[in-house]
Design an enzyme around this catalytic site. Structure first.
Site, PDB file in Angstrom:
ATOM      1  N   TYR A 170      14.894  27.730 -18.054  1.00  0.00           N
ATOM      2  CA  TYR A 170      16.155  28.052 -17.397  1.00  0.00           C
ATOM      3  C   TYR A 170      17.305  27.730 -18.349  1.00  0.00           C
ATOM      4  CZ  TYR A 170      13.282  28.279 -13.244  1.00  0.00           C
ATOM      5  OH  TYR A 170      12.319  28.616 -12.340  1.00  0.00           O
ATOM      6  N   PRO A 171      18.411  28.455 -18.248  1.00  0.00           N
ATOM      7  CA  PRO A 171      19.539  28.214 -19.154  1.00  0.00           C
ATOM      8  C   PRO A 171      20.395  27.016 -18.709  1.00  0.00           C
ATOM      9  CG  PRO A 171      20.063  30.036 -17.705  1.00  0.00           C
ATOM     10  CD  PRO A 171      18.642  29.630 -17.405  1.00  0.00           C
ATOM     11  N   CYS A 172      19.780  25.863 -18.634  1.00  0.00           N
ATOM     12  CA  CYS A 172      20.468  24.651 -18.176  1.00  0.00           C
ATOM     13  C   CYS A 172      21.611  24.253 -19.097  1.00  0.00           C
ATOM     14  CB  CYS A 172      19.471  23.496 -18.052  1.00  0.00           C
ATOM     15  SG  CYS A 172      18.173  23.818 -16.848  1.00  0.00           S
ATOM     16  N   HIS A 173      21.584  24.741 -20.328  1.00  0.00           N
ATOM     17  CA  HIS A 173      22.668  24.419 -21.261  1.00  0.00           C
ATOM     18  C   HIS A 173      23.997  25.010 -20.801  1.00  0.00           C
ATOM     19  CE1 HIS A 173      21.306  28.388 -22.583  1.00  0.00           C
ATOM     20  NE2 HIS A 173      22.505  28.538 -23.136  1.00  0.00           N
TER      21      HIS A 173
END
Length: 102
Positions: free
Chosen positions: A57-60
């Protein structure tokens, strides 16, 4: 009655994170609000710290309410910069410019 953290809630949070467009950021509180748990920004942060166990997931793309990145994750800034997010001189993301408008 309090809600308990379970896989359904975890995937609800992660599905919102998955929707954040490249080059934009969301705040922990914004995600909490989107899932109907306005006061649970810390819960969102906790779930994101464990996200690797649930997939990619693009948690950044998630920052705090001031635009700060996670203190123990130096790669986050690099990943955001690769997507075109420019940081202000104080090291924060300019939320007025880069915050995801849902």
């Amino acid at each position: 009655m309090t809600k308990v953290l379970n896989e359904s809630l975890i995937y609800e949070i992660l599905s919102v994170v998955e929707e954040i467009p490249e080059g934009k950021v969301a705040t922990y509180g914004q995600i909490a609000k989107l899932i109907g748990r306005d006061r649970n920004a810390r819960l969102v942060g906790f779930v994101l710290s464990k996200a690797e166990f649930y997939g990619r997931y693009p948690c950044h793309r998630v920052v705090n309410h001031q635009g700060r990145t996670a203190p123990m994750w130096s790669e986050q800034k690099i990943l955001l910069e690769k997507e075109g997010v420019v940081f202000k001189s104080d090291g924060k993301v300019d939320l007025a410019k880069y915050q995801w408008k849902v």
